[in-house]
Design an enzyme around this catalytic site. Structure first.
Site, PDB file in Angstrom:
ATOM      1  N   TYR A 102       0.856  -1.186   0.000  1.00  0.00           N
ATOM      2  CA  TYR A 102       0.000   0.000   0.000  1.00  0.00           C
ATOM      3  C   TYR A 102       0.891   1.235   0.000  1.00  0.00           C
ATOM      4  O   TYR A 102       1.892   1.294   0.718  1.00  0.00           O
ATOM      5  CB  TYR A 102      -0.899   0.026   1.240  1.00  0.00           C
ATOM      6  CG  TYR A 102      -1.659   1.333   1.407  1.00  0.00           C
ATOM      7  CD1 TYR A 102      -2.943   1.470   0.901  1.00  0.00           C
ATOM      8  CD2 TYR A 102      -1.077   2.430   2.050  1.00  0.00           C
ATOM      9  CE1 TYR A 102      -3.639   2.668   1.029  1.00  0.00           C
ATOM     10  CE2 TYR A 102      -1.758   3.634   2.175  1.00  0.00           C
ATOM     11  CZ  TYR A 102      -3.038   3.747   1.663  1.00  0.00           C
ATOM     12  OH  TYR A 102      -3.711   4.931   1.793  1.00  0.00           O
ATOM     13  N   GLU A 190      -3.300   7.371  -4.154  1.00  0.00           N
ATOM     14  CA  GLU A 190      -3.208   6.111  -3.408  1.00  0.00           C
ATOM     15  C   GLU A 190      -3.093   4.953  -4.383  1.00  0.00           C
ATOM     16  O   GLU A 190      -3.814   4.894  -5.378  1.00  0.00           O
ATOM     17  CB  GLU A 190      -4.455   5.947  -2.533  1.00  0.00           C
ATOM     18  CG  GLU A 190      -4.501   4.640  -1.754  1.00  0.00           C
ATOM     19  CD  GLU A 190      -5.788   4.505  -0.956  1.00  0.00           C
ATOM     20  OE1 GLU A 190      -5.878   5.121   0.120  1.00  0.00           O
ATOM     21  OE2 GLU A 190      -6.713   3.791  -1.410  1.00  0.00           O
TER      22      GLU A 190
END
Length: 382
Positions: A102, A190
């Protein structure tokens, strides 16, 4: 402005961030044709909605041939995912995955710095990781003046305990991701998951991007703007040039300035009510703005009362009052309205409003008393 995944990948691609080849389509036949043009199977058929949980809802499918693409596209186009209808699917070349990570950048307003988050536990919502294993998230704060150098990137990757095989690729992508965040005027970028392939390549498998609307004049964002999902209230506000966010409460909110609007929402909650929206009319006080704002709120079936909270600065109180009175003469308001007016020439403004007070238009001297009255009126009409 929130982008769809395919738009986020196009945005990333413009900053040389490696993303999967794919096409966005709106029909089943175009989905099949796109898969054929990609000329490799398997491909992934992905619902394009601005909400999480697509996979669990059946909105992401791996297709091994054209027949499966046809079947999955038929199932997914038109699907409802958490109240969002799927109108676009993204046909993407499938990727082999060794590990999932992530990565993101956003603004930490409290620290007046950019915040980078990196975790070896990707593929799940970062909120879940933060709750269950907060130590798994490596965070860095970046001074906007100093920026982000390679040495800091390498320390960050090491702190996140990524596979050493991913180090070079992760450093490269994270540097480009920060550039995309800053130069692209984003509020959030993101990648979840950021993947390590068995071949050692690091690759952005997903893309979540929120752009700063205030920076639109510096960019060509018309294509992104054209696909924004808005309900009827949001579309009307957008056309009127109003900053509006629809909520689920019963007290309609009109304020001048984002900070005051946010504070008004908080005070309505404090008074025991629930706001139906965020609506900032900005610095203008003309009747056209109040007509547009009041019409949006009056047409919202959730709204039972309206609270106008104005603090005059450059905008003077008598201008606000005259704008409200003129607006009331142009629309047939169905809900009671409470006005709190303070700041520059507020006394003059209140004197203008006094002859018009009654069941439809009421006035209070403080933000809290105005919120309490609006909550009371909403409760009486529930």
């Amino acid at each position: 402005m929130d982008l769809f995944e395919y738009q986020g990948k196009q945005f990333f691609g413009s900053f040389d961030i490696p993303v999967s080849a794919g096409e966005a389509v709106t029909t089943v036949e175009d989905a099949v044709a796109a898969a054929e043009r990609l000329n490799t199977y398997p491909v992934v058929v992905k619902a394009q909605v601005q909400v999480g949980g697509r996979g669990k809802a059946g909105g992401i499918k791996l297709a091994n041939d054209a027949d499966e693409v046809r079947t999955f596209a038929t199932d997914i186009i038109g699907m409802d995912i958490k109240g969002h209808t799927v109108n676009v699917v993204w046909i993407e070349v499938a990727s082999d995955i060794a590990e999932e990570y992530y990565a993101s950048f956003t603004l930490d307003r409290a620290k007046k710095s950019h915040l980078g988050m990196l975790s070896a536990e990707g593929g799940v919502e970062i909120e879940t990781v933060a709750e269950e294993n907060p130590d798994a998230i490596a965070k860095i704060w970046i001074d906007p003046v100093d920026g982000l150098d390679e040495a800091t990137l390498r320390e960050w990757v090491a702190a996140a305990n990524l596979n050493p095989d991913a180090t070079e690729g992760a450093v490269d992508i994270l540097g480009k991701l920060y550039t995309a965040y800053v130069d692209g005027d984003a509020d959030l970028v993101e990648i979840n998951p950021l993947i390590l392939k068995p071949t050692g390549e690091v690759h952005a498998l997903d893309a979540k991007v929120t752009l700063d609307n205030n920076a639109g004049f510096r960019h060509e964002w018309a294509a992104y703007e054209a696909t924004q999902e808005r309900d009827e209230r949001e579309e009307a506000a957008h056309e009127a040039g109003l900053e509006y966010v629809g909520l689920e409460g019963s007290v309609g909110i009109i304020a001048n300035g984002a900070g005051l609007a946010m504070s008004t929402l908080d005070v309505v909650n404090q008074a025991g009510g629930s706001p139906a929206n965020f609506l900032d009319v900005g610095g203008g006080a003309d009747a056209d703005k109040f007509v547009a704002a009041l019409t949006i709120l009056d047409n919202d079936p959730r709204v039972k009362s309206i609270l106008i909270n104005i603090f005059g600065g450059i905008t003077r109180g008598e201008e606000v009052a005259n704008g409200i009175i003129e607006a009331l003469g142009r629309i047939d308001l169905a809900h009671p309205m409470v006005v709190r007016l303070d700041g520059t020439n507020a006394d003059e403004g209140r004197e203008i409003l006094k002859p018009h007070l009654g069941d439809t238009l009421q006035m209070e001297s403080t933000m809290l008393s105005a919120a309490a009255k609006a909550v009371e009126l909403a409760a009486a009409r529930a």
